[in-house]
Motif scaffolding. Structure first.
Motif, PDB file in Angstrom:
ATOM      1  N   VAL A 117       0.893  -1.235  -0.166  1.00 49.70           N
ATOM      2  CA  VAL A 117      -0.067   0.030   0.033  1.00 49.70           C
ATOM      3  C   VAL A 117       0.872   1.198  -0.011  1.00 49.70           C
ATOM      4  CG1 VAL A 117      -1.908   1.189   1.162  1.00 49.70           C
ATOM      5  CG2 VAL A 117      -1.815  -1.042   1.200  1.00 49.70           C
ATOM      6  N   SER A 118       0.401   2.098  -0.728  1.00 51.79           N
ATOM      7  CA  SER A 118       1.309   3.547  -0.911  1.00 51.79           C
ATOM      8  C   SER A 118      -0.039   4.527  -0.961  1.00 51.79           C
ATOM      9  CB  SER A 118       2.169   3.705  -1.977  1.00 51.79           C
ATOM     10  OG  SER A 118       1.403   3.599  -3.324  1.00 51.79           O
ATOM     11  N   PHE A 119       0.411   5.502  -0.171  1.00 51.53           N
ATOM     12  CA  PHE A 119      -0.374   6.715  -0.306  1.00 51.53           C
ATOM     13  C   PHE A 119       0.164   8.098   0.231  1.00 51.53           C
ATOM     14  CE2 PHE A 119      -0.996   4.679   3.551  1.00 51.53           C
ATOM     15  CZ  PHE A 119      -0.929   5.513   4.563  1.00 51.53           C
ATOM     16  N   ARG A 120      -0.137   9.306   0.062  1.00 51.12           N
ATOM     17  CA  ARG A 120       0.306  10.468   0.331  1.00 51.12           C
ATOM     18  C   ARG A 120      -0.655  11.313   1.364  1.00 51.12           C
ATOM     19  NH1 ARG A 120      -0.188  15.664  -2.330  1.00 51.12           N
ATOM     20  NH2 ARG A 120      -1.084  14.352  -4.171  1.00 51.12           N
ATOM     21  N   LEU A 121      -0.164  11.681   2.392  1.00 47.77           N
ATOM     22  CA  LEU A 121      -0.827  12.492   3.242  1.00 47.77           C
ATOM     23  C   LEU A 121      -0.459  14.105   2.930  1.00 47.77           C
ATOM     24  CD1 LEU A 121      -0.545  11.089   6.934  1.00 47.77           C
ATOM     25  CD2 LEU A 121      -2.509  10.721   5.097  1.00 47.77           C
ATOM     26  N   GLU A 122      -1.344  14.781   2.369  1.00 46.45           N
ATOM     27  CA  GLU A 122      -1.277  16.216   1.955  1.00 46.45           C
ATOM     28  C   GLU A 122      -1.853  17.016   3.321  1.00 46.45           C
ATOM     29  OE1 GLU A 122      -1.639  18.370  -2.088  1.00 46.45           O
ATOM     30  OE2 GLU A 122      -3.619  18.367  -0.941  1.00 46.45           O
ATOM     31  N   LEU A 123      -0.873  17.527   4.038  1.00 51.89           N
ATOM     32  CA  LEU A 123      -1.337  18.290   5.022  1.00 51.89           C
ATOM     33  C   LEU A 123      -1.550  20.010   4.829  1.00 51.89           C
ATOM     34  CD1 LEU A 123       1.048  17.039   7.924  1.00 51.89           C
ATOM     35  CD2 LEU A 123      -1.139  16.219   7.265  1.00 51.89           C
ATOM     36  N   THR A 124      -2.010  20.612   5.515  1.00 52.02           N
ATOM     37  CA  THR A 124      -2.496  22.116   5.123  1.00 52.02           C
ATOM     38  C   THR A 124      -1.068  23.081   5.249  1.00 52.02           C
ATOM     39  OG1 THR A 124      -3.140  22.607   7.632  1.00 52.02           O
ATOM     40  CG2 THR A 124      -4.890  21.867   6.221  1.00 52.02           C
ATOM     41  N   THR A 125      -0.111  22.805   5.995  1.00 50.48           N
ATOM     42  CA  THR A 125       0.919  23.375   5.901  1.00 50.48           C
ATOM     43  C   THR A 125       2.328  22.352   6.268  1.00 50.48           C
ATOM     44  OG1 THR A 125       2.236  25.223   7.202  1.00 50.48           O
ATOM     45  CG2 THR A 125       0.332  23.921   8.200  1.00 50.48           C
ATOM     46  N   PRO A 126       3.466  22.845   5.488  1.00 53.32           N
ATOM     47  CA  PRO A 126       4.535  21.944   5.745  1.00 53.32           C
ATOM     48  C   PRO A 126       5.150  22.061   7.193  1.00 53.32           C
ATOM     49  CG  PRO A 126       5.143  23.840   4.520  1.00 53.32           C
ATOM     50  CD  PRO A 126       3.525  23.766   4.377  1.00 53.32           C
ATOM     51  N   ALA A 127       4.547  23.185   8.026  1.00 53.51           N
ATOM     52  CA  ALA A 127       5.262  23.474   9.427  1.00 53.51           C
ATOM     53  C   ALA A 127       3.950  22.806  10.398  1.00 53.51           C
ATOM     54  CB  ALA A 127       5.041  24.843   9.663  1.00 53.51           C
ATOM     55  N   CYS A 128       3.197  21.877   9.946  1.00 57.08           N
ATOM     56  CA  CYS A 128       2.288  21.129  10.861  1.00 57.08           C
ATOM     57  C   CYS A 128       3.075  20.425  11.902  1.00 57.08           C
ATOM     58  CB  CYS A 128       1.594  19.888  10.159  1.00 57.08           C
ATOM     59  SG  CYS A 128       0.669  19.039  11.273  1.00 57.08           S
ATOM     60  N   PRO A 129       2.809  20.801  13.094  1.00 57.99           N
ATOM     61  CA  PRO A 129       3.689  20.402  14.135  1.00 57.99           C
ATOM     62  C   PRO A 129       3.449  19.058  14.792  1.00 57.99           C
ATOM     63  CG  PRO A 129       1.718  21.983  14.912  1.00 57.99           C
ATOM     64  CD  PRO A 129       1.755  21.911  13.728  1.00 57.99           C
TER      65      PRO A 129
END
Length: 535
Positions: A117-129
C-alpha cells in the motif's frame, strides 16, 4: 502558555472492522497445485477439437479472463476502502475530525497482489507540528491490516495559496497566510518577535517571508545579515526581487538604498503598498509583517491591501504599554483580523536562583482576559536576545536549543494551528448576481445568505463623498442614484469590507457590518425568495 505533548490513546478513534474478504490464491496470481500445463500437451489437446469448438473455448477463456480482471479490480477497490477505514481512526486535533474527511489522503495505490500500500498525506502546511505523529500513526494503522506486508507513506503540504487568490494583487496570489506582528507602541520588542517567529516557522519546514512595514525606522537591515542588502527590480516584469537570509525572503525600505524616510502619510502608504504588492514573493506558506507603531493610515492600508490571516500582539508588563496595545487589538477586531496570541516581552530575569519581575506583572494577562485572546507567551530579559538584534543573527538561529527558542517554538506551533483553523472557517463573501440584479452576501459560519438591491447599497454609502463629515448632511440624494444601477466590480478589502466600483467611477468601501445592518433595516429577503430588497 500552551504545551504540546505526544498524542494520547484517544488520538485514535475506535478501530473499524476490516472490509477486505479472504483472497483466493488464484486472484493473488498463484498457480494450482498441479503446476503449469506443458505447452506441447496444451497444443495436442487443442488439435483434437474442431475449429468451432476451439473458438467456443477461446470465448469461454476470454470471458473467464475478463471475469478475473473484474474480480481483481473489485478486490483492489475493497482493499482501498479497508485502508481508508483504517486511516479514518486518525483524528486531526485542530479540526476535530479524521484525516480522511479532512481530505488529507491522496494518491492511494495498492498493487495487484494486494499486499503493498502506498499513499500521500497532504497536510494544510509543511510546518504542521504533528506531521511526524501523523506519519507514524498512518504507518501503524495500515500495517495492522492482516493482508498488508508493506506500507509507503509520503508526506506533503497543500500548495501555497490565499483564500481569495484571484482577487489579490499578483505579488500576493501565492501566499497562504499573512501574519501581522503588532504592538501599536514602539520599543516593546515587536521586531524581535517578528524576526524570530519568521525563522521559527522556517525551521518547522515552512516557506517564509518577512515584510518590514516601518518606513520611518526600518529594523530588518539591523536584525538580519543578508549578503545582498539592496532590493533589485526585474526589468521585464517590473517586480521587486526580495533579498534572502538563511532561506527566509525579506523586503524592507531599508534595503531600498534610501535609509529612513522623511515623507508625509499618503506617500508612506503608497510606498508600503508598492513594496508589498509588487514584490515577487513566490510561493510562501507564511508572510510575517512587522507592523509599524500606531493605528494610522499605514495599518489601514495593509489591512485593505492584504487579507491578514491573523495577528500576534506584543506588549510589555507596564500599564502604558497595555493602553496602546488595547487600541491595536480593537483596531484588528474592527478590521476582522483575529488576534491569536499575546507575547509579553521583557517579563522577568532569573538571578541567584530567584525570578524577578522588574516591570511588574499582569499586562499580558490583562490583554488575554479583557479581549479573549487564548494564548499568552512570556519572554525574559535576556542579554543574548537583545544582542541578537544587533549582531544580525536571530536568537532562534544562534541558540536553537535555548529557552528563548523553545518559547518561540511554542508560539510557532500556536500560529500554525490557529491559521489552519481560521482558513477552514467560511469568510463573508459578496458577489453580484446579474441574473436577478442583486448583490449576494454570504454570512460567515452558516449556509445563510441575503440579497441587497444595488441602489440600496449605493444610496447608503457613509463616506465623506456621500455624507458631510461635520454636519452629517447627505450629499448624495435619493434621486441621484438610478434604480437600475449595477456595480461594475466587487472585490474584498482585507477581511472586513468590499470595494464596489460603480459606473460613474465612484469606488465605495462597504464594510461587512454595514451590509448586514442594511439587510436588517430594509428587511431584505433571503436567497430562497426571488424578490429583491426594495430601495
Amino acid at each position: 502558555m500552551q504545551t504540546f505533548h505526544a498524542a494520547p490513546a484517544s488520538f485514535l478513534a475506535p478501530p473499524a472492522p476490516h472490509l477486505l474478504p479472504p483472497v483466493s490464491p488464484a486472484l493473488r496470481g498463484g498457480l494450482s497445485a498441479k503446476g503449469p500445463v506443458p505447452a506441447a500437451v496444451a497444443s495436442r489437446s487443442l488439435a483434437c477439437f474442431p475449429s468451432s469448438r476451439r473458438a467456443s473455448r477461446r470465448r469461454r477463456c476470454s470471458r473467464a479472463a475478463s471475469s478475473g480482471a473484474a474480480a481483481t479490480v473489485t478486490m483492489v477497490d475493497d482493499a482501498k476502502k479497508d485502508v481508508l477505514v483504517a486511516l479514518s481512526q486518525i483524528i486531526d486535533p485542530d479540526f476535530g475530525t479524521d484525516i480522511v474527511s479532512c481530505g488529507f489522503v491522496k494518491d492511494l495505490e495498492i498493487n495487484e497482489a494486494l499486499d503493498e500500500v502506498s499513499f500521500r498525506l497532504e497536510l494544510t502546511t509543511p510546518a504542521c507540528p504533528i506531521k511526524d505523529e501523523f506519519e507514524q500513526k498512518a504507518n501503524e494503522v495500515v500495517a495492522a491490516l492482516p493482508w498488508v506486508k508493506k506500507v509507503e507513506v509520503t508526506m506533503s503540504a497543500q500548495p501555497a495559496q490565499p483564500v481569495y487568490g484571484g482577487e489579490l494583487p499578483e505579488g500576493l496570489q501565492k501566499i497562504s497566510n499573512i501574519i501581522a506582528v503588532s504592538s501599536c507602541k514602539g520599543g516593546v520588542g515587536k521586531s524581535t518577535v517578528a524576526v524570530n517567529l519568521a525563522y521559527t516557522l522556517a525551521g518547522m519546514g515552512a516557506r517564509v517571508g518577512i515584510f518590514d512595514a516601518d518606513v520611518f525606522g526600518p529594523s530588518l537591515p539591523t536584525m538580519v545579515s543578508p549578503e545582498n542588502r539592496l532590493l533589485v527590480m526585474n526589468p521585464e516584469s517590473r517586480s521587486i526581487l526580495p533579498t534572502e537570509y538563511l532561506g527566509v525572503k525579506m523586503v524592507s525600505f531599508g534595503f531600498a538604498g534610501q535609509g529612513r524616510a522623511i515623507m508625509r502619510g499618503p506617500m508612506v502608504s503608497g510606498v508600503i503598498n508598492q513594496l508589498l504588492t509588487t514584490t515577487d514573493w513566490g510561493e510562501l506558506d507564511y508572510l510575517v509583517i512587522d507592523m509599524p507603531p500606531g493605528t494610522g493610515d499605514i495599518h489601514l492600508t495593509l489591512c485593505q491591501v492584504a487579507p491578514l490571516t491573523a495577528a500576534v500582539i506584543v506588549t510589555t508588563p507596564q500599564k502604558l504599554a497595555f493602553i496602546d496595545v488595547a487600541k491595536g487589538v480593537r483596531m484588528f477586531s474592527k478590521l476582522k483580523v483575529p488576534c491569536v496570541a499575546v507575547v509579553e516581552n521583557m517579563c522577568y530575569f532569573d538571578a541567584d536562583g530567584k525570578r524577578y519581575y522588574p516591570f511588574g506583572q499582569g499586562s499580558g494577562t490583562q490583554v488575554v482576559e479583557q479581549f479573549g485572546i487564548p494564548h499568552l507567551f512570556d519572554l525574559p530579559i535576556r542579554p543574548t536576545l537583545s544582542a541578537s538584534g544587533d549582531t544580525g543573527i536571530p536568537e532562534v538561529v544562534a541558540d536553537p536549543q535555548g529557552d528563548v527558542a523553545k518559547t518561540f517554538q511554542n508560539l510557532g506551533v500556536c500560529v500554525v494551528q490557529q491559521c489552519a483553523k481560521i482558513r477552514q472557517q467560511v469568510s463573508t463573501a459578496v458577489s453580484y448576481d446579474r441574473s436577478i440584479r442583486a448583490i449576494r452576501v454570504k454570512v460567515p459560519d452558516s449556509d445563510e445568505e441575503f440579497l441587497l438591491h444595488p441602489a440600496t447599497v449605493r444610496r447608503n454609502d457613509r463616506s465623506a463623498q456621500s455624507v458631510d463629515e461635520w454636519t452629517g448632511e447627505q450629499k448624495v440624494q435619493y434621486g441621484d442614484v438610478p434604480d437600475d444601477i449595477e456595480p461594475e466590480e466587487i472585490r474584498p478589502m482585507g477581511n472586513y469590507a468590499v470595494s464596489i466600483t460603480w459606473p460613474d467611477g465612484f469606488s465605495q468601501i462597504a464594510p461587512y457590518d454595514q451590509l448586514e445592518m442594511l439587510e436588517r433595516l430594509v428587511d431584505a429577503p433571503r436567497a430562497a425568495t426571488p424578490a429583491v430588497a426594495s430601495s
